[in-house]
Design an enzyme around this catalytic site. Sequence first.
Site, PDB file in Angstrom:
ATOM      1  N   LYS A 177       0.856  -1.204   0.000  1.00 43.42           N
ATOM      2  CA  LYS A 177       0.000   0.000   0.000  1.00 43.42           C
ATOM      3  C   LYS A 177       0.883   1.242   0.000  1.00 43.42           C
ATOM      4  O   LYS A 177       1.534   1.550   0.994  1.00 43.42           O
ATOM      5  CB  LYS A 177      -0.888   0.032   1.245  1.00 43.42           C
ATOM      6  CG  LYS A 177      -1.900   1.170   1.159  1.00 43.42           C
ATOM      7  CD  LYS A 177      -2.419   1.620   2.503  1.00 43.42           C
ATOM      8  CE  LYS A 177      -1.723   2.808   3.076  1.00 43.42           C
ATOM      9  NZ  LYS A 177      -1.819   4.049   2.310  1.00 43.42           N
ATOM     10  N   GLU A 180      -1.415   7.273   0.043  1.00 46.89           N
ATOM     11  CA  GLU A 180      -2.579   7.586  -0.796  1.00 46.89           C
ATOM     12  C   GLU A 180      -2.345   8.803  -1.681  1.00 46.89           C
ATOM     13  O   GLU A 180      -3.017   8.975  -2.690  1.00 46.89           O
ATOM     14  CB  GLU A 180      -3.839   7.786   0.064  1.00 46.89           C
ATOM     15  CG  GLU A 180      -3.731   8.803   1.183  1.00 46.89           C
ATOM     16  CD  GLU A 180      -3.170   8.225   2.479  1.00 46.89           C
ATOM     17  OE1 GLU A 180      -2.253   7.386   2.421  1.00 46.89           O
ATOM     18  OE2 GLU A 180      -3.634   8.644   3.554  1.00 46.89           O
ATOM     19  N   GLY A 230       7.335   5.327   7.750  1.00 45.42           N
ATOM     20  CA  GLY A 230       6.508   6.525   7.880  1.00 45.42           C
ATOM     21  C   GLY A 230       6.760   7.195   9.208  1.00 45.42           C
ATOM     22  O   GLY A 230       7.827   7.038   9.810  1.00 45.42           O
ATOM     23  N   GLY A 231       5.784   7.934   9.676  1.00 40.47           N
ATOM     24  CA  GLY A 231       5.952   8.748  10.882  1.00 40.47           C
ATOM     25  C   GLY A 231       5.861   7.935  12.164  1.00 40.47           C
ATOM     26  O   GLY A 231       5.293   6.838  12.193  1.00 40.47           O
ATOM     27  N   ILE A 232       6.390   8.504  13.219  1.00 40.61           N
ATOM     28  CA  ILE A 232       6.501   7.792  14.496  1.00 40.61           C
ATOM     29  C   ILE A 232       5.121   7.517  15.113  1.00 40.61           C
ATOM     30  O   ILE A 232       4.890   6.440  15.669  1.00 40.61           O
ATOM     31  CB  ILE A 232       7.411   8.617  15.429  1.00 40.61           C
ATOM     32  CG1 ILE A 232       8.012   7.781  16.521  1.00 40.61           C
ATOM     33  CG2 ILE A 232       6.725   9.793  16.029  1.00 40.61           C
ATOM     34  CD1 ILE A 232       9.176   8.500  17.206  1.00 40.61           C
ATOM     35  N   GLU A 233       4.199   8.479  14.980  1.00 42.34           N
ATOM     36  CA  GLU A 233       2.878   8.267  15.583  1.00 42.34           C
ATOM     37  C   GLU A 233       2.139   7.142  14.867  1.00 42.34           C
ATOM     38  O   GLU A 233       1.481   6.323  15.502  1.00 42.34           O
ATOM     39  CB  GLU A 233       2.056   9.572  15.574  1.00 42.34           C
ATOM     40  CG  GLU A 233       2.593  10.639  16.540  1.00 42.34           C
ATOM     41  CD  GLU A 233       2.844  10.100  17.952  1.00 42.34           C
ATOM     42  OE1 GLU A 233       2.017   9.333  18.469  1.00 42.34           O
ATOM     43  OE2 GLU A 233       3.889  10.442  18.541  1.00 42.34           O
ATOM     44  N   THR A 234       2.267   7.096  13.537  1.00 40.74           N
ATOM     45  CA  THR A 234       1.646   5.991  12.800  1.00 40.74           C
ATOM     46  C   THR A 234       2.316   4.677  13.197  1.00 40.74           C
ATOM     47  O   THR A 234       1.642   3.653  13.362  1.00 40.74           O
ATOM     48  CB  THR A 234       1.784   6.209  11.273  1.00 40.74           C
ATOM     49  OG1 THR A 234       1.494   7.561  10.970  1.00 40.74           O
ATOM     50  CG2 THR A 234       0.866   5.307  10.496  1.00 40.74           C
ATOM     51  N   GLY A 235       3.625   4.717  13.365  1.00 41.69           N
ATOM     52  CA  GLY A 235       4.367   3.509  13.765  1.00 41.69           C
ATOM     53  C   GLY A 235       3.839   2.944  15.082  1.00 41.69           C
ATOM     54  O   GLY A 235       3.678   1.729  15.228  1.00 41.69           O
ATOM     55  N   GLU A 252      10.441   1.569  10.003  1.00 37.93           N
ATOM     56  CA  GLU A 252      11.425   2.602   9.648  1.00 37.93           C
ATOM     57  C   GLU A 252      10.730   3.935   9.876  1.00 37.93           C
ATOM     58  O   GLU A 252       9.884   4.343   9.083  1.00 37.93           O
ATOM     59  CB  GLU A 252      11.807   2.480   8.166  1.00 37.93           C
ATOM     60  CG  GLU A 252      12.526   1.206   7.797  1.00 37.93           C
ATOM     61  CD  GLU A 252      13.956   1.148   8.296  1.00 37.93           C
ATOM     62  OE1 GLU A 252      14.464   2.167   8.809  1.00 37.93           O
ATOM     63  OE2 GLU A 252      14.554   0.075   8.194  1.00 37.93           O
ATOM     64  N   CYS A 286      14.028  11.290   5.612  1.00 39.42           N
ATOM     65  CA  CYS A 286      14.091  10.861   7.023  1.00 39.42           C
ATOM     66  C   CYS A 286      15.480  11.085   7.615  1.00 39.42           C
ATOM     67  O   CYS A 286      15.617  11.327   8.806  1.00 39.42           O
ATOM     68  CB  CYS A 286      13.699   9.399   7.122  1.00 39.42           C
ATOM     69  SG  CYS A 286      14.649   8.354   6.015  1.00 39.42           S
ATOM     70  N   GLU A 387      10.886  16.443  14.399  1.00 40.75           N
ATOM     71  CA  GLU A 387      11.107  16.296  12.957  1.00 40.75           C
ATOM     72  C   GLU A 387      10.107  17.157  12.188  1.00 40.75           C
ATOM     73  O   GLU A 387       8.920  16.835  12.131  1.00 40.75           O
ATOM     74  CB  GLU A 387      10.928  14.822  12.563  1.00 40.75           C
ATOM     75  CG  GLU A 387      11.239  14.556  11.111  1.00 40.75           C
ATOM     76  CD  GLU A 387      10.806  13.170  10.647  1.00 40.75           C
ATOM     77  OE1 GLU A 387       9.679  12.761  10.925  1.00 40.75           O
ATOM     78  OE2 GLU A 387      11.624  12.504   9.977  1.00 40.75           O
TER      79      GLU A 387
HETATM   80  P1  NAD Z   1       2.754   8.649   7.586  1.00 39.88           P
HETATM   81  O1  NAD Z   1       3.050   7.896   8.828  1.00 39.88           O
HETATM   82  O2  NAD Z   1       1.735   9.717   7.657  1.00 39.88           O
HETATM   83  O3  NAD Z   1       2.249   7.661   6.434  1.00 39.88           O
HETATM   84  C1  NAD Z   1       3.030   6.602   5.962  1.00 39.88           C
HETATM   85  C2  NAD Z   1       2.123   5.524   5.428  1.00 39.88           C
HETATM   86  O4  NAD Z   1       1.345   5.021   6.506  1.00 39.88           O
HETATM   87  C3  NAD Z   1       1.137   5.986   4.358  1.00 39.88           C
HETATM   88  O5  NAD Z   1       1.014   4.979   3.392  1.00 39.88           O
HETATM   89  C4  NAD Z   1      -0.156   6.129   5.145  1.00 39.88           C
HETATM   90  O6  NAD Z   1      -1.317   5.964   4.363  1.00 39.88           O
HETATM   91  C5  NAD Z   1      -0.014   4.997   6.149  1.00 39.88           C
HETATM   92  N1  NAD Z   1      -0.824   5.138   7.377  1.00 39.88           N
HETATM   93  C6  NAD Z   1      -1.282   6.284   7.945  1.00 39.88           C
HETATM   94  N2  NAD Z   1      -2.015   5.973   9.061  1.00 39.88           N
HETATM   95  C7  NAD Z   1      -1.991   4.628   9.190  1.00 39.88           C
HETATM   96  C8  NAD Z   1      -2.523   3.718  10.134  1.00 39.88           C
HETATM   97  N3  NAD Z   1      -3.271   4.125  11.176  1.00 39.88           N
HETATM   98  N4  NAD Z   1      -2.280   2.402   9.984  1.00 39.88           N
HETATM   99  C9  NAD Z   1      -1.522   1.956   8.955  1.00 39.88           C
HETATM  100  N5  NAD Z   1      -1.003   2.772   8.009  1.00 39.88           N
HETATM  101  C10 NAD Z   1      -1.225   4.094   8.129  1.00 39.88           C
HETATM  102  O7  NAD Z   1       4.142   9.173   7.051  1.00 39.88           O
HETATM  103  P2  NAD Z   1       4.413  10.102   5.787  1.00 39.88           P
HETATM  104  O8  NAD Z   1       3.980  11.482   6.172  1.00 39.88           O
HETATM  105  O9  NAD Z   1       3.845   9.468   4.563  1.00 39.88           O
HETATM  106  O10 NAD Z   1       6.002   9.996   5.672  1.00 39.88           O
HETATM  107  C11 NAD Z   1       6.856  10.830   6.360  1.00 39.88           C
HETATM  108  C12 NAD Z   1       7.484  10.093   7.518  1.00 39.88           C
HETATM  109  O11 NAD Z   1       8.146   8.926   7.047  1.00 39.88           O
HETATM  110  C13 NAD Z   1       8.561  10.909   8.200  1.00 39.88           C
HETATM  111  O12 NAD Z   1       8.430  10.815   9.597  1.00 39.88           O
HETATM  112  C14 NAD Z   1       9.858  10.253   7.742  1.00 39.88           C
HETATM  113  O13 NAD Z   1      10.940  10.428   8.620  1.00 39.88           O
HETATM  114  C15 NAD Z   1       9.441   8.829   7.634  1.00 39.88           C
HETATM  115  N6  NAD Z   1      10.368   8.084   6.759  1.00 39.88           N
HETATM  116  C16 NAD Z   1      11.281   7.243   7.329  1.00 39.88           C
HETATM  117  C17 NAD Z   1      12.208   6.561   6.525  1.00 39.88           C
HETATM  118  C18 NAD Z   1      13.232   5.634   7.131  1.00 39.88           C
HETATM  119  O14 NAD Z   1      13.951   4.971   6.381  1.00 39.88           O
HETATM  120  N7  NAD Z   1      13.362   5.545   8.441  1.00 39.88           N
HETATM  121  C19 NAD Z   1      12.178   6.738   5.138  1.00 39.88           C
HETATM  122  C20 NAD Z   1      11.225   7.604   4.595  1.00 39.88           C
HETATM  123  C21 NAD Z   1      10.328   8.273   5.417  1.00 39.88           C
END
Ligand code: NAD
Length: 493
Positions: A177, A180, A230-235, A252, A286, A387
């Site tokens: 996925k 979006e 993605g982001g830490i809160e989503t993680g 990540e 990131c 960040e």
């Molecule tokens: P995000 O967390 O908003 O979204 C990332 C993905 O997660 C998207 O596909 C989104 O649709 C999905 N998502 C959102 N809510 C979700 C949920 N509740 N359950 C499951 N999936 C969900 O992040 P972003 O804004 O797309 O990306 C930016 C972030 O990614 C930054 O914090 C950046 O540091 C991080 N990032 C990290 C690395 C790394 O290698 N560590 C690489 C690239 C980006």
Amino acid sequence: MKIKREQMYIDGQWVAAAAGATRQIINPANQQIIAEVAEGDRDDARAAIGAARKAFDHGDWPDLPGAERARFVFRLADLIEQNREELAELESLDTGKTVEESRWDMDDIAGIFRYYAGLADKDAGDVIDSPNPNASSRVVREPIGVCGQISPWNYPLLQAAWKLAPALTAGCTVVIKPSEITPLTTLKITELCIEADFPAGVVNTVLGPGASVGAELSENDQVDLISFTGGIETGKKIMRAASGNVKKIALELGGKNPHIIFADADLETALDQVLNGVFFHAGQICSAGTRLMLEASIHDSFVAALKERMANITIGDAFADTTQMGPLISAEHRSKIENYVQIGLDEGALLELGGQRPDGAELQNGFFYQPTLFTGCRSAMRIVQEEAFGPIITVEKFTREDEVIAAANSTIYGLAAGFWTEDGGRIHRLSRALRFGTVWVNDFNFYFTQAPWGGYKQSGFGRELGRMGLEEYTEVKHIYQNYQPEALNWFGC
Ligand code: NAD
């Protein structure tokens, strides 16, 4: 131009979203609608998971010899190379990053698929000398199963490749996925997977919001591993969601990465790398080195030189030859950056440059933001700790080595750090003392496929790339065979 991709790829078929929904995709450089794509929901995610489950449990894919699977992955690498220009253009339209950067990404991505395909038949397992002389012990790696893969918008295809290439090589089946808001290159690579002839159900692509499609992938107990960037809160949400069936998790997450310059360094090269470390993709990386730490004796001259170079950065459309830095990804993200600039001002940081949207009629429809420089920053400030994910540099001044180590480590993140010095002893000490997954010495933001990538602390866990990136997608099995079993005569004799 408007690209129509109103379908997703599930079980070897292109299908519309179950609810028939679509979403418009916007070019962040001018807000023009560039595509209309399917917008899935939980039902679509469940269908894709079911297809991946069937292909893993009943298909040939996981049991193919590694060399056989490698053929598919090598073919995909060739197709990526053949479609490099189209992929790069789609990526730049979708993200706003310069097309030159996107071309680098595509070359990198083809290399990633080749690297993993090359590893497919290299693991011969291990034999352990058993303490029982009449038994043998083998350790083998097996594919982990159905993998949910969720990628972000900043490097849509690169981040997808870090996940797809090792998972497919290991013999897993996947549901991917993309973000979006940036689905175009993931859709294109799905087409290339079809051309490369992957069996039905091995690669499934679903589109849609994180809160529904992403959440379903994280929760669903038919998924064995969830890999998320993605982001830490989503993680954190994903960790909670994945606990239902104790899925394997690879995260990540974000970073706030210190870039430290000592007075004895090659300052001219360091200056250049400070700029590269922040302004590629407008700081939406990131591992961007947005937290600059300067030894006091060079602080003023380094800041002056940095300001001069930053003032010359050409902002513009991804496809203009002169453009060095594109827009931010969205209006919402630009508001976040503007908010962080205000936080910096409120905290008493000194705004040296930028801090606003650029002038220029041709930039007014895009989400552009000026390269921004704050000095007078202290470790505890939010502008230093959090960040922002944009083109902002904060500068802290230091005098002692132990002081800068402690300050650099005073963060919840631990993705990457870099430092510049010619002192061999100091190189040794700092390399060990900095608590980050990657430490660059006299360089910054250089990563390559063979070396593992991932974070300490709240930047996540697990590693992508390198051999470790392949191991993430495997389970380890110990097989013990006794050739001369004997009764223990312990119970009920
Ligand atoms: P995000 O967390 O908003 O979204 C990332 C993905 O997660 C998207 O596909 C989104 O649709 C999905 N998502 C959102 N809510 C979700 C949920 N509740 N359950 C499951 N999936 C969900 O992040 P972003 O804004 O797309 O990306 C930016 C972030 O990614 C930054 O914090 C950046 O540091 C991080 N990032 C990290 C690395 C790394 O290698 N560590 C690489 C690239 C980006």
